[in-house]
Design an enzyme around this catalytic site. Structure first.
Site, mmCIF file in Angstrom:
data_model
loop_
_atom_site.group_PDB
_atom_site.id
_atom_site.type_symbol
_atom_site.label_atom_id
_atom_site.label_comp_id
_atom_site.label_asym_id
_atom_site.label_seq_id
_atom_site.Cartn_x
_atom_site.Cartn_y
_atom_site.Cartn_z
ATOM 1 N N HIS A 18 0.605 -0.960 -0.041
ATOM 2 C CA HIS A 18 -0.133 -0.118 0.063
ATOM 3 C C HIS A 18 0.899 1.269 0.175
ATOM 4 O O HIS A 18 0.609 2.231 -0.627
ATOM 5 C CB HIS A 18 -0.821 0.071 1.318
ATOM 6 C CG HIS A 18 -1.901 -0.969 1.076
ATOM 7 N ND1 HIS A 18 -2.206 -1.878 2.290
ATOM 8 C CD2 HIS A 18 -2.869 -1.379 0.282
ATOM 9 C CE1 HIS A 18 -3.315 -2.494 2.202
ATOM 10 N NE2 HIS A 18 -3.701 -2.544 1.008
ATOM 11 N N LYS A 42 -17.864 -6.518 7.650
ATOM 12 C CA LYS A 42 -16.613 -6.905 7.582
ATOM 13 C C LYS A 42 -15.901 -7.117 9.034
ATOM 14 O O LYS A 42 -15.825 -6.112 9.378
ATOM 15 C CB LYS A 42 -15.858 -6.343 6.534
ATOM 16 C CG LYS A 42 -14.983 -7.124 5.894
ATOM 17 C CD LYS A 42 -14.418 -6.661 4.691
ATOM 18 C CE LYS A 42 -12.889 -7.424 4.400
ATOM 19 N NZ LYS A 42 -12.342 -6.434 2.999
ATOM 20 N N ARG A 90 -1.774 -6.348 -8.443
ATOM 21 C CA ARG A 90 -0.589 -7.184 -8.040
ATOM 22 C C ARG A 90 -0.651 -8.304 -8.947
ATOM 23 O O ARG A 90 0.664 -8.698 -9.614
ATOM 24 C CB ARG A 90 -0.833 -8.079 -6.665
ATOM 25 C CG ARG A 90 -0.747 -6.926 -5.533
ATOM 26 C CD ARG A 90 -1.303 -7.466 -4.117
ATOM 27 N NE ARG A 90 -2.784 -7.934 -4.385
ATOM 28 C CZ ARG A 90 -3.343 -7.882 -3.476
ATOM 29 N NH1 ARG A 90 -3.048 -8.176 -2.145
ATOM 30 N NH2 ARG A 90 -4.682 -8.526 -3.577
ATOM 31 N N SER A 128 -3.058 -7.867 2.897
ATOM 32 C CA SER A 128 -3.651 -7.811 4.110
ATOM 33 C C SER A 128 -3.828 -9.148 4.799
ATOM 34 O O SER A 128 -3.478 -9.281 5.907
ATOM 35 C CB SER A 128 -4.405 -6.616 4.427
ATOM 36 O OG SER A 128 -4.059 -5.341 3.949
HETATM 37 O O1 PNS Z 1 -8.996 -2.958 -0.103
HETATM 38 P P1 PNS Z 1 -10.340 -3.553 -0.535
HETATM 39 O O2 PNS Z 1 -10.941 -4.037 0.543
HETATM 40 O O3 PNS Z 1 -10.236 -4.461 -1.661
HETATM 41 O O4 PNS Z 1 -11.119 -2.260 -1.112
HETATM 42 C C1 PNS Z 1 -12.343 -2.405 -1.443
HETATM 43 C C2 PNS Z 1 -13.107 -1.067 -1.692
HETATM 44 C C3 PNS Z 1 -12.950 -0.075 -0.471
HETATM 45 C C4 PNS Z 1 -12.318 -0.283 -2.879
HETATM 46 C C5 PNS Z 1 -14.601 -1.104 -2.269
HETATM 47 O O5 PNS Z 1 -15.172 -2.387 -1.424
HETATM 48 C C6 PNS Z 1 -15.702 -0.088 -2.097
HETATM 49 O O6 PNS Z 1 -15.137 0.822 -2.947
HETATM 50 N N1 PNS Z 1 -16.428 -0.046 -1.364
HETATM 51 C C7 PNS Z 1 -17.247 1.355 -1.119
HETATM 52 C C8 PNS Z 1 -18.700 0.913 -1.727
HETATM 53 C C9 PNS Z 1 -18.758 0.845 -3.040
HETATM 54 O O7 PNS Z 1 -18.757 2.128 -3.756
HETATM 55 N N2 PNS Z 1 -19.228 -0.068 -3.838
HETATM 56 C C10 PNS Z 1 -19.211 -0.190 -5.195
HETATM 57 C C11 PNS Z 1 -17.968 -0.780 -6.072
HETATM 58 S S1 PNS Z 1 -18.037 -0.757 -7.470
#
Ligand code: PNS
Length: 164
Positions: A18, A42, A90, A128
């Site tokens: 990150h 979560k 990645r 993570s």
């Molecule tokens: O590090 P992560 O957990 O893979 O991040 C995921 C994240 C936070 C980018 C994604 O879950 C997100 O954007 N959530 C917010 C809700 C949202 O906008 N959902 C629609 C995404 S298309």
């Protein structure tokens, strides 16, 4: 107008992968907002407040702001006048999920562009989830997470074990 990007994620915990993306994003944007998702559904090892505090503790750059958000990412991006979402990729395995999100986000908000940065090879296997798994089984994650986060991680896993 400053060029502002959002780097969203769970960051439970923040890894050196990150950090690498954050540093490289700062070469492309005037301001990068590291945005921690508040996700009640979560199960996380660290609370949102703890993650906010620990990321602020290890990221020391005038280009970076650390914040939390809930609801739709594109709505948050708009509220911050950000024009881009940064995500790290990645491996091929990340691509499908990231593509889906990028396309959905574009459909929701065409003015917010998703920018993908390929992860540095040294961190291309770091997540993570794996960091937590390895550390909880007594393996070393040294060099894969910032030192201060490693210390907090080991402490948290120890106290979790004694409670179990
Ligand atoms: O590090 P992560 O957990 O893979 O991040 C995921 C994240 C936070 C980018 C994604 O879950 C997100 O954007 N959530 C917010 C809700 C949202 O906008 N959902 C629609 C995404 S298309």
């Amino acid at each position: 107008m400053p060029r502002r990007a959002i780097f969203p994620g769970s960051f439970d915990p923040l890894t050196n992968g990150h950090l690498d993306i954050i540093e490289r994003s700062c070469r492309l944007f005037d301001e990068v907002i590291v945005a921690i998702l508040v996700n009640q559904a979560k199960q996380s090892l660290f609370s949102v407040e703890e993650r906010l505090e620990s990321i602020r503790d290890v990221v020391d750059s005038s280009c970076v702001r650390v914040d939390t958000f809930d609801g739709l990412l594109v709505e948050y991006a708009k509220s911050q006048s950000a024009t881009a979402i940064v995500r790290g990729i990645r491996a091929v395995a990340d691509y499908e999920y990231e593509l889906q999100m990028a396309l959905m986000n574009r459909r929701l908000e065409p003015d917010v562009e998703t920018v993908f940065l390929m992860s540095t090879d040294a961190y291309s296997f770091v997540s993570s989830r794996l960091i937590k798994e390895v550390a909880s089984l007594g393996g070393s994650v040294s060099g894969l997470v910032p030192e201060r986060i490693e210390t907090r991680l080991i402490e948290r896993l120890k106290s979790k074990k004694t409670k179990e």
